[in-house]
Design a protein around this motif. Structure first.
Motif, PDB file in Angstrom:
ATOM      1  N   LEU A 185       1.045  -1.511  -0.205  1.00 19.36           N
ATOM      2  CA  LEU A 185       0.161  -0.183   0.325  1.00 19.36           C
ATOM      3  C   LEU A 185       1.260   1.376  -0.033  1.00 19.36           C
ATOM      4  O   LEU A 185       1.592   1.153  -0.059  1.00 19.36           O
ATOM      5  N   ASP A 186       0.102   2.456  -0.330  1.00 17.11           N
ATOM      6  CA  ASP A 186       0.988   3.604  -0.352  1.00 17.11           C
ATOM      7  C   ASP A 186       1.486   4.254   1.054  1.00 17.11           C
ATOM      8  O   ASP A 186       0.927   3.412   1.823  1.00 17.11           O
ATOM      9  N   VAL A 187       2.378   5.063   0.942  1.00 15.81           N
ATOM     10  CA  VAL A 187       2.807   5.230   2.738  1.00 15.81           C
ATOM     11  C   VAL A 187       1.751   5.661   3.566  1.00 15.81           C
ATOM     12  O   VAL A 187       1.578   5.840   5.218  1.00 15.81           O
ATOM     13  N   THR A 188       0.323   6.440   2.981  1.00 13.90           N
ATOM     14  CA  THR A 188       0.179   7.796   3.754  1.00 13.90           C
ATOM     15  C   THR A 188      -1.544   6.212   3.478  1.00 13.90           C
ATOM     16  O   THR A 188      -1.756   5.843   5.305  1.00 13.90           O
ATOM     17  N   VAL A 189      -1.514   5.384   3.328  1.00 10.25           N
ATOM     18  CA  VAL A 189      -2.632   3.624   3.938  1.00 10.25           C
ATOM     19  C   VAL A 189      -2.535   3.584   4.678  1.00 10.25           C
ATOM     20  O   VAL A 189      -2.896   3.083   5.648  1.00 10.25           O
ATOM     21  N   GLN A 190      -0.858   2.913   4.643  1.00 11.47           N
ATOM     22  CA  GLN A 190       0.133   2.489   5.812  1.00 11.47           C
ATOM     23  C   GLN A 190      -0.116   2.706   7.133  1.00 11.47           C
ATOM     24  O   GLN A 190      -0.898   1.934   7.382  1.00 11.47           O
ATOM     25  N   ALA A 191      -0.280   3.860   7.792  1.00 13.53           N
ATOM     26  CA  ALA A 191      -0.097   4.516   8.175  1.00 13.53           C
ATOM     27  C   ALA A 191      -1.635   4.478   9.157  1.00 13.53           C
ATOM     28  O   ALA A 191      -1.890   3.751   9.776  1.00 13.53           O
ATOM     29  N   GLN A 192      -2.355   4.415   8.157  1.00 14.42           N
ATOM     30  CA  GLN A 192      -4.113   4.170   8.588  1.00 14.42           C
ATOM     31  C   GLN A 192      -4.304   2.578   8.442  1.00 14.42           C
ATOM     32  O   GLN A 192      -5.222   2.745   8.958  1.00 14.42           O
ATOM     33  N   ILE A 193      -3.904   1.958   7.917  1.00 16.65           N
ATOM     34  CA  ILE A 193      -4.059   0.678   8.010  1.00 16.65           C
ATOM     35  C   ILE A 193      -3.678   0.040   9.789  1.00 16.65           C
ATOM     36  O   ILE A 193      -4.693  -0.774  10.595  1.00 16.65           O
ATOM     37  N   LEU A 194      -2.524   0.670   9.843  1.00 12.98           N
ATOM     38  CA  LEU A 194      -1.988   0.148  11.000  1.00 12.98           C
ATOM     39  C   LEU A 194      -2.178   0.778  11.990  1.00 12.98           C
ATOM     40  O   LEU A 194      -2.839  -0.330  12.979  1.00 12.98           O
ATOM     41  N   ASP A 195      -3.373   1.852  11.825  1.00  9.04           N
ATOM     42  CA  ASP A 195      -3.823   2.638  13.407  1.00  9.04           C
ATOM     43  C   ASP A 195      -5.055   1.776  13.448  1.00  9.04           C
ATOM     44  O   ASP A 195      -5.707   1.643  15.019  1.00  9.04           O
ATOM     45  N   LEU A 196      -5.526   1.527  12.641  1.00  8.54           N
ATOM     46  CA  LEU A 196      -7.147   0.694  12.489  1.00  8.54           C
ATOM     47  C   LEU A 196      -6.861  -0.629  13.108  1.00  8.54           C
ATOM     48  O   LEU A 196      -7.549  -1.190  13.846  1.00  8.54           O
ATOM     49  N   LEU A 197      -5.590  -1.481  12.412  1.00 11.05           N
ATOM     50  CA  LEU A 197      -4.917  -2.601  13.048  1.00 11.05           C
ATOM     51  C   LEU A 197      -5.353  -2.344  15.093  1.00 11.05           C
ATOM     52  O   LEU A 197      -5.567  -3.496  15.507  1.00 11.05           O
ATOM     53  N   ARG A 198      -4.417  -1.181  14.778  1.00 15.02           N
ATOM     54  CA  ARG A 198      -4.129  -1.106  16.660  1.00 15.02           C
ATOM     55  C   ARG A 198      -5.480  -1.053  17.205  1.00 15.02           C
ATOM     56  O   ARG A 198      -5.426  -0.774  18.586  1.00 15.02           O
ATOM     57  N   LYS A 199      -6.840   0.139  16.415  1.00 12.32           N
ATOM     58  CA  LYS A 199      -6.983   0.145  17.381  1.00 12.32           C
ATOM     59  C   LYS A 199      -8.576  -0.586  17.427  1.00 12.32           C
ATOM     60  O   LYS A 199      -9.347  -1.023  18.480  1.00 12.32           O
ATOM     61  N   LEU A 200      -8.613  -2.031  16.441  1.00 12.75           N
ATOM     62  CA  LEU A 200      -9.705  -2.679  16.434  1.00 12.75           C
ATOM     63  C   LEU A 200      -8.791  -4.020  17.300  1.00 12.75           C
ATOM     64  O   LEU A 200      -9.900  -5.151  18.285  1.00 12.75           O
ATOM     65  N   GLN A 201      -7.800  -3.928  17.923  1.00 13.70           N
ATOM     66  CA  GLN A 201      -6.875  -5.210  19.297  1.00 13.70           C
ATOM     67  C   GLN A 201      -7.301  -4.843  20.297  1.00 13.70           C
ATOM     68  O   GLN A 201      -8.074  -5.046  20.854  1.00 13.70           O
ATOM     69  N   ALA A 202      -7.440  -2.939  19.505  1.00 16.19           N
ATOM     70  CA  ALA A 202      -7.535  -2.247  21.663  1.00 16.19           C
ATOM     71  C   ALA A 202      -9.345  -2.808  21.860  1.00 16.19           C
ATOM     72  O   ALA A 202     -10.217  -2.694  22.530  1.00 16.19           O
ATOM     73  N   GLU A 203      -9.877  -2.465  20.977  1.00 18.21           N
ATOM     74  CA  GLU A 203     -11.235  -2.923  20.747  1.00 18.21           C
ATOM     75  C   GLU A 203     -11.902  -4.526  21.501  1.00 18.21           C
ATOM     76  O   GLU A 203     -13.103  -4.911  21.945  1.00 18.21           O
ATOM     77  N   LEU A 204     -11.503  -5.018  20.143  1.00 16.55           N
ATOM     78  CA  LEU A 204     -11.834  -6.475  20.265  1.00 16.55           C
ATOM     79  C   LEU A 204     -10.882  -7.680  21.256  1.00 16.55           C
ATOM     80  O   LEU A 204     -10.679  -8.830  21.758  1.00 16.55           O
ATOM     81  N   GLY A 205      -9.614  -7.070  21.739  1.00 19.72           N
ATOM     82  CA  GLY A 205      -8.811  -7.851  22.718  1.00 19.72           C
ATOM     83  C   GLY A 205      -7.772  -8.702  22.112  1.00 19.72           C
ATOM     84  O   GLY A 205      -7.854  -9.686  22.225  1.00 19.72           O
ATOM     85  N   MET A 206      -7.893  -8.871  20.666  1.00 20.88           N
ATOM     86  CA  MET A 206      -7.206 -10.016  19.975  1.00 20.88           C
ATOM     87  C   MET A 206      -6.109  -9.978  20.250  1.00 20.88           C
ATOM     88  O   MET A 206      -4.818  -8.929  20.210  1.00 20.88           O
ATOM     89  N   SER A 207      -4.918 -10.662  19.894  1.00 18.08           N
ATOM     90  CA  SER A 207      -3.963 -10.840  19.587  1.00 18.08           C
ATOM     91  C   SER A 207      -3.129 -11.235  18.269  1.00 18.08           C
ATOM     92  O   SER A 207      -4.124 -11.110  17.580  1.00 18.08           O
ATOM     93  N   ILE A 208      -2.117 -10.559  18.192  1.00 17.87           N
ATOM     94  CA  ILE A 208      -1.246  -9.819  16.288  1.00 17.87           C
ATOM     95  C   ILE A 208      -0.179 -10.020  16.634  1.00 17.87           C
ATOM     96  O   ILE A 208       0.486 -10.415  17.477  1.00 17.87           O
ATOM     97  N   LEU A 209       0.104 -11.697  15.489  1.00 19.12           N
ATOM     98  CA  LEU A 209       1.513 -12.072  14.866  1.00 19.12           C
ATOM     99  C   LEU A 209       1.369 -11.076  13.407  1.00 19.12           C
ATOM    100  O   LEU A 209       0.813 -11.642  12.532  1.00 19.12           O
ATOM    101  N   LEU A 210       2.108  -9.722  13.811  1.00 20.79           N
ATOM    102  CA  LEU A 210       2.724  -9.288  12.935  1.00 20.79           C
ATOM    103  C   LEU A 210       4.012  -9.594  11.771  1.00 20.79           C
ATOM    104  O   LEU A 210       4.653  -9.841  12.887  1.00 20.79           O
TER     105      LEU A 210
END
Lengths: 323, 339, 339
Positions: C187-212
């Motif tokens: 993805l484009d650099v700006t979109v990259q940051a958005q996706i990472l933010d989204l993953l972090r936000k969703l992790q906080a909301e849903l409490g899942m573990s992530i293997l990145l």
């Protein structure tokens, strides 16, 4: 969609036009040309000239071409030289007979080959796949007419299971069971040829799709393997197969020619060879055009189907909806 | 996995780049600089190595060679004349009166006729392939080099040629021009050059975009020379594969035309002519139909195996399929879950 | 401390290649706790994607297999499960998102259908219910006008949108573990940051573990609680994000950190690169797998493979430079020390 359709139809018309031109020029470039061949030998020069005039053969070639095209568009395909019978009267019933043979063989081969090819794509190099690959090689390398002759010798002459040739037994015209028995051998011969290529297409198309990322996504979702193959992969794999089915029509028609000759099937292909041997130019030109039109229509249908099946090909979608 | 950060891309050691002009041969990126002393084998050597390891391709090659030699040495291998009619001994059984495979309904020696048929069929097959390559290359090159309307016209012609079944065209042409072998070669070539033209055109279009061609044009060097050299390098193998498969197709077409009575004419022998004969006398001597068909099948199979062999030797993907077969075995032996 | 959700022990995977059966990962061990984000970092070819495929058991379809080791998830060994049992876990308890969002979506189904399929599979939802839930999921991953988007095909969406859809598919059944294989690389650099933010936000909301899984130390720094550095199929260093960034010990990790542009240790404006290239699969050097590229290589490195040395109870490295530190004797012990 509409715009795309119109463009494709216009393209097809152009191709057909070019084919008529090519055929016409070829025949008039023939050594001696139709003038000499078409006219009965042993007539006096005056009668010959009169005959040529009646046929319009004294006019310049472009004029003749325009006349011919004009007649063609009105459904007048000309007359045979030998008995002066309208070509159209002879042609259409034969086309119908060819369609019966071709259609049956096509259906049989599709029903067998596509599922088989799909199955083999999931079990690459298994026994079934090896068998299929062996059959494919045979299908590509074996002269169809030889296969036909072998079947005649074995299943017809030796075992007497099926009739040797023709479309009907004498006095059984219109008897479906009789027609079916006559169909078995030629359909087997024709179907083998189609089978060989369709199976290969189905298999390789499926293999390519099964390698795609979205198949991995489907598996990662926990989709059942059966559904991965039949729902996720198959729809994508069918897209190129449909195109190939359309593009392969010429081979289909050509295959029927040989088979019709082996089994004395009263179809267009056998008639074409007959007409070629007796240099019946009007008939030859007509058959060539008819086949070209059929092939072009086949390609067109394949293209349209392609656009229907593949959501990525949606040209002028809004226009299509508004209309 | 494929995209990599530029930072992580290590500076390649000088040896890894290899010769810049090694053509089709994939430059094996040697890790240890000591490997430089060994020159990488040329593309032909690599091709032959892979080809010779393919049992199908090799047996195809052997069968084809046998047929070629049999065709060339036909007069030495048999004492009979292929066209000599001997009405004293029609339909002899194999082995009778010195006739290895017997005689046909006119007392002609079947084995002799098979040998002379091999001559004609192979001659036609190879000539057609050569002529198609010539026609196709010229048309493809012109089309690809000039582009524009020239390209459009030629590609339309290709479309037209592809949309009429070639057997029909062959029958039509043969009917018009008469059944002589030289016409048959020409006609078969005229109905089978399209794939070569497409191939050559495609390569041309690719090459035209290349930097060095642009550069050559800019400094005033004729780009023809460059294009031609690279064309040979890039397109020659696919053309060979295509041409090989075309030999098989041409032999099949020849036999079909001859069978229909439009190709090779009696008294000359051709497998197609023999089959057409055999069908008439099917009730008397069924074996007569078997030999010529078997010959066609063998030769075409051989040629197709060779073509496939060359293609597989060129295709790096082949390695994957080979491994897949092995994987099944290994999976049984080593996989933890056993599936 | 939180409970271990995923525990991989001595996982060895293999692929069939021309040269035989080669190991893609060699006895790697990592664990992921509940709610934690663990990053697997390494160059392409280091075996990090293979590891993720092995956890999902998708490796079986990619031509590879698990040869040894275990993957414990909720106390069950995934490596020993059959595909049918795995299927019920995939997309339900463990979900995965992939590198290239455009090619990861099936072109012939609408995105709504593709999300709904998961729900129908694992939660027995009906068509309408699943479609409604799919629209909600699209809203959750931040797609505007989700009702309209749900009816569109993947080619009608941008790359960033597609990745959001892929994330929505993954989150459909509220997985406990999300495996993200280079989720932003394509993805484009700006979109990259958005996706990472989204993953972090969703992790906080849903409490899942992530293997990145990533090759980008920058991404790892932003996302990870723990980092495991992979090189040529093995984990060479593993520890908390602070330990790895503040006290990198393995020369490879040091090199990776130095090659981040603008990071401390960058020398004179010139971008640092690690010399040499990662050895291809199946061609490992003797001794330490990194020694041919290592600036500190010693004799022992060439002959003997280093064990894991415990730098702190939370930080292990596989490098002879630390041979004065205690050796990790058994992985389970190590787990106990910080469990």
């Amino acid at each position: 969609m509409t715009e795309y359709l119109i463009r494709r139809v216009l393209q097809s018309v152009l191709v057909i036009f070019l084919i008529t031109l090519l055929t016409f020029l070829l025949i008039h470039a023939a050594p001696g040309g139709p003038t000499k061949v078409m006219l009965s030998p042993g007539l006096s020069p005056e009668v010959l000239e009169q005959q040529a005039k009646n046929l319009g053969l004294d006019k310049p070639i472009p004029v003749q071409y325009v006349h011919w095209i004009g007649d063609l568009l009105q459904g007048d395909l000309g007359y045979t030289f030998k008995n002066h019978i309208a070509v159209s009267d002879l042609l259409w019933p034969r086309i119908a007979n060819t369609f019966i043979l071709m259609g049956a063989a096509w259906l049989v081969s599709l029903v067998i080959s596509i599922p088989w090819g799909i199955y083999n794509s999931t079990k690459v190099y298994g026994l079934s796949d090896q068998t299929a690959s062996f059959i494919s090689y045979l299908g590509f390398a074996m002269p169809t007419f030889w296969f036909g002759i072998l079947l005649q010798q074995w299943l017809s002459i030796k075992l007497d299971w099926f009739p040797l040739s023709d479309m009907h037994s004498r006095g059984h015209e219109g008897d479906i069971g009789d027609l079916f028995m006559h169909l078995v051998l030629p359909v087997t011969v024709l179907a083998l040829g189609f089978l060989a290529s369709y199976m290969k297409y189905a298999r390789s198309s499926m293999l390519e799709v099964l390698d795609q990322d979205y198949i991995r996504t489907a598996r990662a979702k926990g989709v059942q393997e059966r559904k991965v193959v039949f729902r996720h992969a198959l729809r994508n794999a069918l897209i190129p197969i449909i195109t190939i089915l359309g593009l392969d029509l010429p081979i289909l028609v050509a295959g029927a020619t040989l088979t019709e000759n082996v089994f004395n099937w009263p179809g267009m292909g056998r008639w074409f060879v007959e007409m070629a041997n007796s240099r019946e130019y009007s008939a030859l030109m007509s058959i060539t055009i008819v086949i070209a039109v059929m092939v072009v229509i086949g390609n067109l249908v394949a293209d349209i189907l392609y656009a229907v099946v593949d959501p990525r090909v949606k040209l002028g979608k809004q226009g299509g909806k508004a209309a | 996995m494929s995209t990599d950060h530029s930072q992580l891309v290590a500076q390649s050691s000088a040896s890894a780049s290899g010769t810049p002009d090694s053509g089709l041969a994939p430059t094996p990126g040697p890790q240890i600089p000591a490997d430089v002393s060994k020159r990488p084998p040329g593309p032909w050597v690599v091709l032959w190595k892979k080809f010779s390891r393919n049992p199908y391709a090799m047996s195809g090659l052997i069968v084809l060679l046998v047929f070629i030699i049999a065709g060339i040495l036909a007069p030495k291998l048999t004492k009979f004349d292929p066209a000599a009619i001997d009405l004293m001994f029609p339909n002899l059984k194999p082995g009778a009166e010195g006739h290895l495979l017997g005689t046909d309904e006119l007392g002609r020696d079947v084995f002799t006729r098979l040998l002379y048929s091999a001559r004609i069929s192979l001659m036609i097959g190879f000539s057609v392939a050569l002529a198609s390559v010539a026609i196709g290359s010229v048309i493809g090159a012109i089309s690809g080099y000039f582009g524009g309307w020239v390209d459009t016209v030629f590609m339309r012609i290709v479309d037209v040629m592809n949309s009429v079944p070639s057997l029909f065209l062959n029958i039509l042409f043969m009917a018009i021009f008469g059944s002589q072998i030289k016409y048959m070669i020409l006609i078969l070539a005229l109905t089978s050059w399209m794939s070569i033209a497409r191939l050559v055109r495609g390569t041309f279009l690719q090459l035209r975009e290349m930097q060095y061609v642009e550069a050559a044009k800019a400094i005033g060097v004729s780009s023809w020379g460059i294009i031609f050299r690279h064309l040979l390098r890039n397109a020659s193998f696919p053309i060979i594969v295509n041409a090989t498969l075309m030999v098989g197709g041409a032999i099949l077409s020849e036999s079909a035309l001859s069978y229909l009575g439009l190709g090779v004419q009696a008294p000359k022998a051709s497998w197609g002519v023999m089959l057409s004969n055999a069908q008439e006398f099917m009730l008397v001597d069924p074996m007569q139909a078997v030999y010529p068909g078997l010959c066609i099948l063998l030769v075409v199979l051989a040629v197709n195996f060779i073509g496939d062999g060359i293609r597989d030797a060129l295709d790096p993907r082949q390695q994957v399929t080979k491994s897949r077969r092995r994987l099944e075995k290994w999976r049984k032996n080593y996989s933890k879950s056993g599936n | 401390m939180a409970e271990k959700l995923l525990e991989i022990r001595k996982l060895t995977t293999g692929f069939a290649t021309e040269k035989g059966l080669v190991k893609a990962t060699d006895a790697i061990s990592i664990s992921v706790k509940k709610g934690q984000t663990v990053c697997l970092v390494g160059e392409s070819g280091s075996g990090k994607s293979v590891t993720s495929l092995a956890i999902m058991r998708l490796i079986d379809y990619a031509g590879g297999m698990i040869m040894e080791g275990s993957i414990h998830f909720h106390g069950q060994d995934l490596a020993a499960k059959n595909q049918e049992d795995m299927r019920l876990i995939r997309g339900n308890q463990i979900a995965m998102i992939f590198q290239d969002p455009m090619s990861s979506l099936n072109p012939v189904f609408t995105v709504g259908e593709q999300i709904a399929e998961s729900l129908r599979l694992h939660q027995n939802k009906g068509n309408d219910e699943a479609m409604k839930a799919a629209v909600d999921l699209l809203k959750l991953v931040g797609i505007p006008a989700p009702e309209i988007r749900a009816k569109q095909y993947p080619h009608e969406l941008s790359g960033g949108m597609c990745q959001r859809v892929v994330i929505a598919i993954a989150l459909a059944c509220n997985p406990e573990l999300l495996i993200a294989d280079e989720p932003t690389t394509a993805l484009d650099v700006t979109v990259q940051a958005q996706i990472l933010d989204l993953l972090r936000k969703l992790q906080a909301e849903l409490g899942m573990s992530i293997l990145l899984i990533t090759h980008d130390m920058g991404v790892a720094a932003e996302m990870a609680d723990r980092i495991a550095v992979m090189y040529a199929g093995a984990i060479v260093e593993e520890g908390t994000v602070e330990e790895i960034f503040d006290h990198p010990s393995h020369p490879y990790t040091v090199g990776l950190l130095q090659s981040i542009p603008g990071f401390e240790g960058e020398r004179g404006g010139e971008l640092y690169t690690i010399r040499g290239t990662i050895p291809p699969i199946g061609q490992l050097p003797s001794g330490c797998r990194f020694h041919p590229r290592c600036p500190h290589a010693m004799d022992v490195c060439r002959s003997q493979e280093p064990p894991n040395f415990m730098i702190t109870s939370d930080h292990r490295t596989s490098c002879w430079l630390f041979q004065d530190k205690p050796v990790q004797t058994d992985y389970s012990d190590e787990v106990r020390t910080h469990g």
